[in-house]
Design an enzyme around this catalytic site. Structure first.
Site, PDB file in Angstrom:
ATOM      1  N   SER A   1      99.620 -29.451 -31.972  1.00 37.97           N
ATOM      2  CA  SER A   1      99.590 -27.986 -32.053  1.00 37.97           C
ATOM      3  C   SER A   1     100.825 -27.478 -31.338  1.00 37.97           C
ATOM      4  O   SER A   1     101.387 -28.175 -30.489  1.00 37.97           O
ATOM      5  CB  SER A   1      98.334 -27.469 -31.338  1.00 37.97           C
ATOM      6  OG  SER A   1      98.421 -26.074 -31.137  1.00 37.97           O
TER       7      SER A   1
ATOM      8  N   TYR B   1      92.382 -27.191 -24.050  1.00 40.51           N
ATOM      9  CA  TYR B   1      93.013 -27.529 -25.335  1.00 40.51           C
ATOM     10  C   TYR B   1      94.500 -27.835 -25.140  1.00 40.51           C
ATOM     11  O   TYR B   1      95.014 -28.831 -25.651  1.00 40.51           O
ATOM     12  CB  TYR B   1      92.805 -26.365 -26.305  1.00 40.51           C
ATOM     13  CG  TYR B   1      93.326 -26.599 -27.703  1.00 40.51           C
ATOM     14  CD1 TYR B   1      92.702 -27.484 -28.571  1.00 40.51           C
ATOM     15  CD2 TYR B   1      94.441 -25.904 -28.169  1.00 40.51           C
ATOM     16  CE1 TYR B   1      93.182 -27.680 -29.868  1.00 40.51           C
ATOM     17  CE2 TYR B   1      94.926 -26.090 -29.459  1.00 40.51           C
ATOM     18  CZ  TYR B   1      94.290 -26.978 -30.303  1.00 40.51           C
ATOM     19  OH  TYR B   1      94.768 -27.162 -31.577  1.00 40.51           O
TER      20      TYR B   1
HETATM   21  N1  LIG Z   1      93.956 -23.595 -37.155  1.00 43.51           N
HETATM   22  C1  LIG Z   1      94.966 -23.507 -36.315  1.00 43.51           C
HETATM   23  O1  LIG Z   1      95.477 -22.393 -36.056  1.00 43.51           O
HETATM   24  C2  LIG Z   1      95.552 -24.747 -35.700  1.00 43.51           C
HETATM   25  C3  LIG Z   1      96.763 -24.612 -35.012  1.00 43.51           C
HETATM   26  C4  LIG Z   1      97.325 -25.746 -34.429  1.00 43.51           C
HETATM   27  C5  LIG Z   1      96.701 -26.961 -34.542  1.00 43.51           C
HETATM   28  N2  LIG Z   1      95.510 -27.061 -35.212  1.00 43.51           N
HETATM   29  C6  LIG Z   1      94.911 -28.396 -35.311  1.00 43.51           C
HETATM   30  O2  LIG Z   1      94.593 -28.649 -36.649  1.00 43.51           O
HETATM   31  C7  LIG Z   1      93.555 -29.619 -36.729  1.00 43.51           C
HETATM   32  C8  LIG Z   1      92.502 -29.161 -37.722  1.00 43.51           C
HETATM   33  O3  LIG Z   1      91.887 -27.970 -37.245  1.00 43.51           O
HETATM   34  P1  LIG Z   1      91.492 -26.762 -38.214  1.00 43.51           P
HETATM   35  O4  LIG Z   1      92.367 -25.622 -37.881  1.00 43.51           O
HETATM   36  O5  LIG Z   1      91.396 -27.212 -39.606  1.00 43.51           O
HETATM   37  O6  LIG Z   1      90.048 -26.384 -37.613  1.00 43.51           O
HETATM   38  P2  LIG Z   1      88.565 -26.529 -38.233  1.00 43.51           P
HETATM   39  O7  LIG Z   1      88.469 -25.808 -39.527  1.00 43.51           O
HETATM   40  O8  LIG Z   1      87.676 -26.126 -37.108  1.00 43.51           O
HETATM   41  O9  LIG Z   1      88.420 -28.088 -38.524  1.00 43.51           O
HETATM   42  C9  LIG Z   1      88.248 -29.014 -37.485  1.00 43.51           C
HETATM   43  C10 LIG Z   1      87.677 -30.299 -38.036  1.00 43.51           C
HETATM   44  O10 LIG Z   1      87.552 -31.230 -36.936  1.00 43.51           O
HETATM   45  C11 LIG Z   1      86.235 -31.753 -36.949  1.00 43.51           C
HETATM   46  N3  LIG Z   1      85.806 -32.201 -35.614  1.00 43.51           N
HETATM   47  C12 LIG Z   1      85.539 -31.447 -34.526  1.00 43.51           C
HETATM   48  N4  LIG Z   1      85.097 -32.222 -33.514  1.00 43.51           N
HETATM   49  C13 LIG Z   1      85.097 -33.502 -33.983  1.00 43.51           C
HETATM   50  C14 LIG Z   1      84.716 -34.756 -33.446  1.00 43.51           C
HETATM   51  N5  LIG Z   1      84.219 -34.875 -32.189  1.00 43.51           N
HETATM   52  N6  LIG Z   1      84.839 -35.870 -34.208  1.00 43.51           N
HETATM   53  C15 LIG Z   1      85.314 -35.776 -35.485  1.00 43.51           C
HETATM   54  N7  LIG Z   1      85.658 -34.624 -36.069  1.00 43.51           N
HETATM   55  C16 LIG Z   1      85.549 -33.485 -35.329  1.00 43.51           C
HETATM   56  C17 LIG Z   1      85.383 -30.600 -37.468  1.00 43.51           C
HETATM   57  O11 LIG Z   1      84.123 -31.086 -37.875  1.00 43.51           O
HETATM   58  P3  LIG Z   1      82.778 -30.151 -37.776  1.00 43.51           P
HETATM   59  O12 LIG Z   1      82.833 -29.233 -38.978  1.00 43.51           O
HETATM   60  O13 LIG Z   1      81.687 -31.148 -37.838  1.00 43.51           O
HETATM   61  O14 LIG Z   1      82.848 -29.427 -36.472  1.00 43.51           O
HETATM   62  C18 LIG Z   1      86.271 -30.124 -38.613  1.00 43.51           C
HETATM   63  O15 LIG Z   1      86.123 -30.974 -39.721  1.00 43.51           O
HETATM   64  C19 LIG Z   1      93.071 -29.808 -35.302  1.00 43.51           C
HETATM   65  O16 LIG Z   1      93.626 -30.977 -34.753  1.00 43.51           O
HETATM   66  C20 LIG Z   1      93.609 -28.581 -34.574  1.00 43.51           C
HETATM   67  O17 LIG Z   1      93.789 -28.846 -33.195  1.00 43.51           O
HETATM   68  C21 LIG Z   1      94.932 -25.983 -35.790  1.00 43.51           C
END
Ligand SMILES: NC(=O)c1ccc[n+]([C@@H]2O[C@H](COP(=O)([O-])OP(=O)(O)OC[C@H]3O[C@@H](n4cnc5c(N)ncnc54)[C@H](OP(=O)(O)O)[C@@H]3O)[C@@H](O)[C@H]2O)c1
Length: 277
Positions: free
Chosen positions: A135, A148
């Protein structure tokens, strides 16, 4: 014989992981996607994506995943995209050590365990790609997100070290550093803050009220937010380019943050960062 390259994508129930699993399938990969709930499998399976129940906090589920993927591919894993994670909001002084540990169990230790299982498979074949979704908060800190920030800073350190250690092995390693991306991330942050932070007995009570509004989407949204396809664009490069980049910074706000960190004296930089978020 199925000659499609095989990739493991974690956290495919929503957001970036769900989008990338589908896009990879369309681009000709054999996709092994992980989710945590049985009901999240159906939609992916219907599209020809092979799904597994895996939780990074449950190491037995990590080993079962890798064993089964190897059994199905005859010993081949071409790529790993570590993606599944969550954000634990809260001021550093309001985080219990157990809550901080939980954040690391998912965002760091689980990723490390899965990666360690996959590296020997790739080493044996002399080829592989590992892409970790960090991130912008792994490079630049924001207030109220200490757990985080720390987990993603730790991930950066581990990943870059591993990248250097794997030189010459045929395994390429990249980090993706997105800024704001449309997904369920904020909704999941909201759940984590409500579950793990005492929002009443804290000197930051007023600030938390504002943060809850932000997480509920009641304040004006983050500027420069993009869809998950922006992450997929760089993931595809990291997986297929002859010379993948160590870092892929996604979104204008993220690029601006990195530039300011480079250009400004740290005291001024942290004063500016401390007025945001
Ligand atoms: N969205 C942003 O603005 C943003 C910015 C920078 C980085 N990121 C990074 O992008 C990645 C994806 O996030 P996203 O934005 O797509 O968010 P999201 O829609 O909340 O998706 C997160 C995913 O991670 C899974 N997860 C959570 N805890 C877990 C665990 N203990 N074991 C296995 N899977 C787990 C969730 O499963 P459940 O549905 O079961 O909870 C979901 O499938 C992450 O690494 C996040 O840090 C996101």
């Amino acid at each position: 014989m199925n000659e499609k390259p095989a990739i493991i994508v974690t956290g495919a129930s929503s957001g970036i992981g769900a989008y990338c699993a589908r896009a990879l399938k369309l681009d000709g990969w054999r996709v092994f996607a992980t989710v945590r709930r049985e009901q999240d499998r159906d939609g992916l399976e219907a599209e020809g994506i092979e799904t597994f129940l895996m939780d990074y906090t449950d190491h037995a589920s990590i080993h079962a995943l890798v064993d089964e993927v190897l059994a199905r591919t005859g010993g081949r894993i071409d790529a790993l995209y570590n993606n599944g994670a969550y954000g634990q909001p809260g001021a550093v002084e309001d985080l219990s050590t157990d809550v901080l540990r939980l954040q690391f169990e998912t965002n760091v230790f689980g990723w490390h365990e899965l990666t360690r299982r996959v590296i020997p498979v790739m080493r044996a074949r002399g080829t592989g790609r590992i892409v970790n979704c960090s991130s912008i908060l792994g490079l630049v800190p924001f207030r109220w997100r200490g757990a985080y920030n720390a987990s993603k800073f730790a991930l950066e350190g581990l990943t870059i070290t591993m990248m250097m250690e794997l030189r010459g092995s045929g395994i390429e390693v990249s980090l993706i550093e997105p800024g704001p991306i449309r997904s369920e991330f904020m909704a999941n942050c909201l759940k984590a803050v409500e579950a793990h932070i005492d929002l009443e007995n804290t000197v930051h009570k007023v600030e938390y009220a504002r943060q809850l509004k932000r997480l509920r989407g009641e304040l004006s949204g983050a500027k420069g937010k993009l869809g998950p396809e922006a992450v997929y664009e760089v993931l595809r490069h990291a997986l297929t380019a002859r010379k993948p980049k160590p870092h892929y910074i996604v979104t204008k706000p993220a690029k601006r943050g990195v530039l300011l960190k480079r250009l400004l004296p740290s005291r001024l930089f942290y004063r500016i960062m401390g007025s945001l978020g």
